[in-house]
Design a protein around this motif. Structure first.
Motif, mmCIF file in Angstrom:
data_model
loop_
_atom_site.group_PDB
_atom_site.id
_atom_site.type_symbol
_atom_site.label_atom_id
_atom_site.label_comp_id
_atom_site.label_asym_id
_atom_site.label_seq_id
_atom_site.Cartn_x
_atom_site.Cartn_y
_atom_site.Cartn_z
ATOM 1 N N GLU A 63 0.815 -1.214 0.000
ATOM 2 C CA GLU A 63 0.000 0.000 0.000
ATOM 3 C C GLU A 63 0.854 1.273 0.000
ATOM 4 N N TYR A 64 2.007 1.196 0.625
ATOM 5 C CA TYR A 64 2.912 2.346 0.744
ATOM 6 C C TYR A 64 4.310 1.901 0.332
ATOM 7 N N PRO A 65 4.558 1.804 -0.973
ATOM 8 C CA PRO A 65 5.835 1.250 -1.440
ATOM 9 C C PRO A 65 7.065 2.065 -1.029
ATOM 10 N N GLU A 66 6.856 3.304 -0.619
ATOM 11 C CA GLU A 66 8.005 4.104 -0.172
ATOM 12 C C GLU A 66 8.517 3.673 1.202
ATOM 13 N N LEU A 67 7.734 2.866 1.912
ATOM 14 C CA LEU A 67 8.170 2.356 3.214
ATOM 15 C C LEU A 67 8.966 1.072 3.048
ATOM 16 N N THR A 68 10.016 0.959 3.830
ATOM 17 C CA THR A 68 10.802 -0.268 3.865
ATOM 18 C C THR A 68 10.444 -1.023 5.146
ATOM 19 N N GLN A 69 10.840 -2.278 5.217
ATOM 20 C CA GLN A 69 10.590 -3.032 6.440
ATOM 21 C C GLN A 69 11.253 -2.360 7.645
ATOM 22 N N PRO A 70 12.503 -1.884 7.521
ATOM 23 C CA PRO A 70 13.093 -1.188 8.667
ATOM 24 C C PRO A 70 12.324 0.089 9.062
ATOM 25 N N ASP A 71 11.690 0.768 8.102
ATOM 26 C CA ASP A 71 10.867 1.941 8.434
ATOM 27 C C ASP A 71 9.692 1.528 9.312
ATOM 28 N N ILE A 72 9.036 0.451 8.940
ATOM 29 C CA ILE A 72 7.869 -0.031 9.689
ATOM 30 C C ILE A 72 8.308 -0.507 11.073
ATOM 31 N N GLN A 73 9.414 -1.222 11.131
ATOM 32 C CA GLN A 73 9.945 -1.676 12.425
ATOM 33 C C GLN A 73 10.301 -0.477 13.300
ATOM 34 N N ALA A 74 10.850 0.567 12.701
ATOM 35 C CA ALA A 74 11.213 1.765 13.459
ATOM 36 C C ALA A 74 9.969 2.450 14.020
ATOM 37 N N ALA A 75 8.889 2.469 13.259
ATOM 38 C CA ALA A 75 7.648 3.071 13.744
ATOM 39 C C ALA A 75 7.121 2.305 14.955
ATOM 40 N N VAL A 76 7.147 0.992 14.880
ATOM 41 C CA VAL A 76 6.691 0.165 16.004
ATOM 42 C C VAL A 76 7.625 0.355 17.201
ATOM 43 N N SER A 77 8.912 0.386 16.962
ATOM 44 C CA SER A 77 9.888 0.579 18.048
ATOM 45 C C SER A 77 9.728 1.953 18.687
ATOM 46 N N TYR A 78 9.464 2.952 17.871
ATOM 47 C CA TYR A 78 9.243 4.306 18.387
ATOM 48 C C TYR A 78 8.063 4.304 19.359
ATOM 49 N N ALA A 79 6.977 3.672 18.957
ATOM 50 C CA ALA A 79 5.795 3.600 19.816
ATOM 51 C C ALA A 79 6.102 2.847 21.105
ATOM 52 N N GLU A 80 6.852 1.761 20.983
ATOM 53 C CA GLU A 80 7.223 0.990 22.169
ATOM 54 C C GLU A 80 7.996 1.862 23.153
ATOM 55 N N GLU A 81 8.947 2.613 22.650
ATOM 56 C CA GLU A 81 9.755 3.473 23.523
ATOM 57 C C GLU A 81 8.905 4.557 24.180
ATOM 58 N N ARG A 82 7.955 5.104 23.448
ATOM 59 C CA ARG A 82 7.065 6.117 24.020
ATOM 60 C C ARG A 82 6.231 5.523 25.149
ATOM 61 N N VAL A 83 5.713 4.327 24.950
ATOM 62 C CA VAL A 83 4.891 3.684 25.974
ATOM 63 C C VAL A 83 5.738 3.350 27.196
ATOM 64 N N LYS A 84 6.960 2.909 26.986
ATOM 65 C CA LYS A 84 7.846 2.576 28.115
ATOM 66 C C LYS A 84 8.086 3.789 29.008
ATOM 67 N N ARG A 85 8.105 4.978 28.418
ATOM 68 C CA ARG A 85 8.400 6.190 29.190
ATOM 69 C C ARG A 85 7.166 6.796 29.833
ATOM 70 N N GLU A 86 5.991 6.227 29.591
ATOM 71 C CA GLU A 86 4.765 6.746 30.178
ATOM 72 C C GLU A 86 4.824 6.629 31.684
ATOM 73 N N GLU A 87 4.320 7.672 32.332
ATOM 74 C CA GLU A 87 4.232 7.640 33.781
ATOM 75 C C GLU A 87 2.768 7.528 34.169
ATOM 76 N N ILE A 88 2.493 6.664 35.101
ATOM 77 C CA ILE A 88 1.136 6.499 35.586
ATOM 78 C C ILE A 88 1.034 7.180 36.935
ATOM 79 N N LEU A 89 0.152 8.160 37.010
ATOM 80 C CA LEU A 89 -0.024 8.897 38.251
ATOM 81 C C LEU A 89 -1.280 8.393 38.946
ATOM 82 N N THR A 90 -1.161 8.137 40.216
ATOM 83 C CA THR A 90 -2.317 7.705 40.987
ATOM 84 C C THR A 90 -2.623 8.747 42.048
ATOM 85 N N ALA A 91 -3.865 8.861 42.393
ATOM 86 C CA ALA A 91 -4.274 9.851 43.392
ATOM 87 C C ALA A 91 -4.108 9.316 44.790
#
Length: 91
Positions: A63-91
């Motif tokens: 669907e998006y021939p300009e994307l390579t497999q490493p591009d897609i893997q990088a997008a998933v890895s980017y999201a993983e890193e963002r989620v890892k840095r999430e802080e959960i605040l409790t009251a």
């Protein structure tokens, strides 16, 4: 003293982080600063949406021939890193 596997894990993490930052960019002039795959206007969120709906990397590349497999893997890895840095605040 760390084990061999600790060393390999750290090396992989550094390499993965380097590849992610080389492929994913945040530029206020491109899609209002949302993270995109370098050299495209394809947001990381679109790639994640496609993966979450069951498309394989090969399907996404069709669907998006300009994307390579490493591009897609990088997008998933980017999201993983963002989620890892999430802080959960409790009251």
């Amino acid at each position: 003293m760390g084990s061999f596997f600790d060393s390999v894990t750290k090396t992989w993490y550094k390499w993965n982080n380097y590849m992610t930052t080389m492929r994913i960019v945040i530029d206020p002039a491109i899609i209002a600063g949302h993270p995109v795959v370098r050299g495209t206007r394809i947001p990381v969120s679109l790639v994640l949406n496609l993966v979450s709906h069951g498309l394989t990397f090969a399907d996404i590349q069709k669907e998006y021939p300009e994307l390579t497999q490493p591009d897609i893997q990088a997008a998933v890895s980017y999201a993983e890193e963002r989620v890892k840095r999430e802080e959960i605040l409790t009251a």
